[in-house]
Design an enzyme around this catalytic site. Structure first.
Site, short mmCIF file in Angstrom:
data_model
loop_
_atom_site.label_atom_id
_atom_site.label_comp_id
_atom_site.label_asym_id
_atom_site.label_seq_id
_atom_site.Cartn_x
_atom_site.Cartn_y
_atom_site.Cartn_z
N SER A 20 0.84 -1.21 0.00
CA SER A 20 0.00 0.00 0.00
C SER A 20 0.87 1.25 0.00
CB SER A 20 -0.94 -0.01 1.21
OG SER A 20 -0.23 -0.23 2.40
N GLU A 22 0.93 5.56 0.69
CA GLU A 22 0.27 6.70 1.35
C GLU A 22 0.63 8.01 0.65
OE1 GLU A 22 0.00 6.67 5.63
OE2 GLU A 22 0.52 8.80 5.70
N ASP A 115 -3.64 15.46 15.40
CA ASP A 115 -2.90 16.38 16.29
C ASP A 115 -3.51 17.76 16.18
OD1 ASP A 115 -0.90 14.59 17.28
OD2 ASP A 115 -0.05 14.57 15.27
N PHE A 225 10.93 15.24 10.10
CA PHE A 225 9.78 14.34 10.28
C PHE A 225 9.89 13.53 11.56
CE2 PHE A 225 8.51 13.52 5.56
CZ PHE A 225 7.93 14.76 5.54
N HIS A 275 3.50 -0.84 4.09
CA HIS A 275 2.79 0.42 3.82
C HIS A 275 3.85 1.50 3.59
CE1 HIS A 275 -0.49 3.30 3.89
NE2 HIS A 275 0.16 4.02 4.78
P1 FAD Z 1 -4.91 7.61 19.87
O1 FAD Z 1 -4.92 6.16 19.62
O2 FAD Z 1 -6.15 8.26 20.37
O3 FAD Z 1 -3.71 7.91 20.88
C1 FAD Z 1 -3.33 9.25 21.18
C2 FAD Z 1 -2.57 9.27 22.51
O4 FAD Z 1 -3.48 9.01 23.58
C3 FAD Z 1 -1.48 8.19 22.62
O5 FAD Z 1 -0.42 8.72 23.36
C4 FAD Z 1 -2.18 7.05 23.38
O6 FAD Z 1 -1.23 6.26 24.09
C5 FAD Z 1 -3.10 7.85 24.31
N1 FAD Z 1 -4.35 7.14 24.62
C6 FAD Z 1 -5.17 6.47 23.78
N2 FAD Z 1 -6.26 6.02 24.44
C7 FAD Z 1 -6.15 6.44 25.72
C8 FAD Z 1 -6.98 6.30 26.88
N3 FAD Z 1 -8.14 5.65 26.85
N4 FAD Z 1 -6.54 6.87 28.05
C9 FAD Z 1 -5.36 7.55 28.10
N5 FAD Z 1 -4.53 7.71 27.01
C10 FAD Z 1 -4.93 7.16 25.84
N6 FAD Z 1 -2.44 12.61 11.57
C11 FAD Z 1 -3.26 13.45 10.86
O7 FAD Z 1 -3.57 14.54 11.34
N7 FAD Z 1 -3.76 13.08 9.64
C12 FAD Z 1 -3.46 11.88 9.08
O8 FAD Z 1 -3.93 11.58 7.99
C13 FAD Z 1 -2.60 10.98 9.80
N8 FAD Z 1 -2.29 9.77 9.28
C14 FAD Z 1 -1.52 8.89 10.01
C15 FAD Z 1 -1.25 7.62 9.48
C16 FAD Z 1 -0.48 6.72 10.19
C17 FAD Z 1 -0.22 5.34 9.60
C18 FAD Z 1 0.07 7.08 11.45
C19 FAD Z 1 0.92 6.11 12.21
C20 FAD Z 1 -0.19 8.35 11.99
C21 FAD Z 1 -0.99 9.26 11.28
N9 FAD Z 1 -1.31 10.55 11.78
C22 FAD Z 1 -2.11 11.39 11.07
C23 FAD Z 1 -0.75 11.00 13.08
C24 FAD Z 1 -1.71 10.74 14.28
O9 FAD Z 1 -2.92 11.43 14.09
C25 FAD Z 1 -0.99 11.25 15.52
O10 FAD Z 1 0.15 10.47 15.80
C26 FAD Z 1 -1.87 11.38 16.77
O11 FAD Z 1 -1.13 12.11 17.76
C27 FAD Z 1 -2.23 10.04 17.41
O12 FAD Z 1 -3.23 9.45 16.71
P2 FAD Z 1 -3.84 8.03 17.17
O13 FAD Z 1 -4.91 7.75 16.22
O14 FAD Z 1 -2.78 7.02 17.36
O15 FAD Z 1 -4.46 8.44 18.59
#
Ligand code: FAD
Length: 295
Positions: A20, A22, A115, A225, A275
């Site tokens: 895949s 991105e 973020d 990055f 990916h």
């Molecule tokens: P979560 O899973 O919600 O985690 C966020 C933080 O909260 C982590 O530190 C986790 O340990 C903590 N956490 C989770 N659940 C709980 C809980 N219940 N209690 C306490 N703490 C908790 N960003 C963009 O803006 N746009 C994109 O298109 C994008 N694409 C991405 C694609 C990939 C493959 C990756 C790896 C990252 C991408 N990101 C993107 C970045 C991502 O949005 C950021 O890294 C963001 O800070 C974390 O997202 P997450 O979905 O992992 O969040």
């Protein structure tokens, strides 16, 4: 268009890696044309299983995500994965975006927290979602999508407790309904193997844990990055990058070689797919796949 969970299942059964790519919506119209008319056609010849399109943190490129998803599907007949974040969205807004995604015929969403646009701590939008796991639950209830989530082999940068705590939250996302995990980029495969052993072996997460690979295009760019996303650059790699300075041509050649070695090792270890963070460029990713005999 296929459900990505079905693609991983079919290819896993056939013992073939899912490939895949991105992309991120470019800010300018010229950038969009370059991506759609030059780089995606070149990459589509490598026959990827799906392409994903990121969702901007701020706002300016958000509308373009779905336009690019639509173009990739219609012009190149490729399965797409639309990224979607919780940043600055209420539940009603997310529901409306899901309707639009469904309307385009896209069946796959990468559910992310996102973020804050200007940096700093993430703040939940009133009426929105706090964590990606909440978004996964919401999308799962909206039926009709295969859902992916982000995983972090070195732990998420904002998790102050540590990577084991972060991986516990990854399991929550899978328990909420995620079908596959795409990882953050990493340069030391040992980090991925520890992550996989813990998440699959100890936490019992059995969905595909797909390594995210970036072919380095420039020393300066990759240092920036990795600083932003918290991925480490191992010291021998950093020394190489320091030596390249502004010589991007040398960095590109080296990046192809490094990513080829990294992917070859991961494939030997039986990963479900690769990916690629293409950085909207085709040459390096195509070359890595050719080196691996996968293009
Ligand atoms: P979560 O899973 O919600 O985690 C966020 C933080 O909260 C982590 O530190 C986790 O340990 C903590 N956490 C989770 N659940 C709980 C809980 N219940 N209690 C306490 N703490 C908790 N960003 C963009 O803006 N746009 C994109 O298109 C994008 N694409 C991405 C694609 C990939 C493959 C990756 C790896 C990252 C991408 N990101 C993107 C970045 C991502 O949005 C950021 O890294 C963001 O800070 C974390 O997202 P997450 O979905 O992992 O969040």
């Amino acid at each position: 268009m296929h459900f990505i969970r079905d693609i991983y299942a079919a290819k896993g059964f056939a013992k073939q890696p899912v490939i895949s790519f991105e992309f991120s919506p470019p800010k300018t119209d010229e950038g969009v044309r370059n991506l759609l008319d030059k780089h995606i056609p070149a990459l589509s010849r490598a026959r990827p299983d799906f392409c994903s399109v990121t969702y901007g943190a701020g706002g300016s490129t958000r509308d373009k995500t779905l336009a690019i998803v639509d173009s990739i599907q219609r012009r190149y007949n490729l399965t797409t994965l639309a990224h979607l974040t919780c940043t600055n969205h209420t539940r009603d807004e997310v529901r409306a975006i899901l309707d639009k995604i469904r309307g385009l015929g896209c069946k796959n969403i990468l559910a992310l927290r996102g973020d804050p646009p200007g940096g700093g701590e993430f703040q939940k939008t009133p009426g929105g979602f706090e964590f990606a796991s909440d978004l996964v639950k919401f999308i799962r209830n909206e039926a009709g999508f295969s859902i992916g989530v982000a995983g972090f082999p070195e732990g998420h940068i904002a998790n102050k407790i540590g990577r084991h705590d972060d991986w516990k939250h990854l399991k929550e996302k899978v328990d909420a309904g995620a079908d596959f995990v795409l990882t953050q980029l990493f340069f030391d495969n040992a980090d991925y193997y520890e992550f996989r052993d813990h998440v699959a072996g100890k936490l019992g997460v059995f969905v595909p844990l797909v390594p995210g690979i970036v072919p380095i295009l420039s020393a300066t760019q990759i240092k920036k990055f990795t600083q932003l996303c918290g991925a480490k650059i191992p010291p021998p790699l950093r020394e190489k990058l320091d030596a390249f300075g502004d010589n991007d041509a040398a960095a590109v050649d080296f990046g192809i070689e490094y990513a080829t070695q990294q992917c070859a090792d991961l494939l030997r270890a039986g990963v479900p797919g690769l990916h690629f963070y293409t950085l909207n460029k085709s040459h390096s990713t195509v070359q890595v796949l050719k080196n691996l005999g996968l293009a």
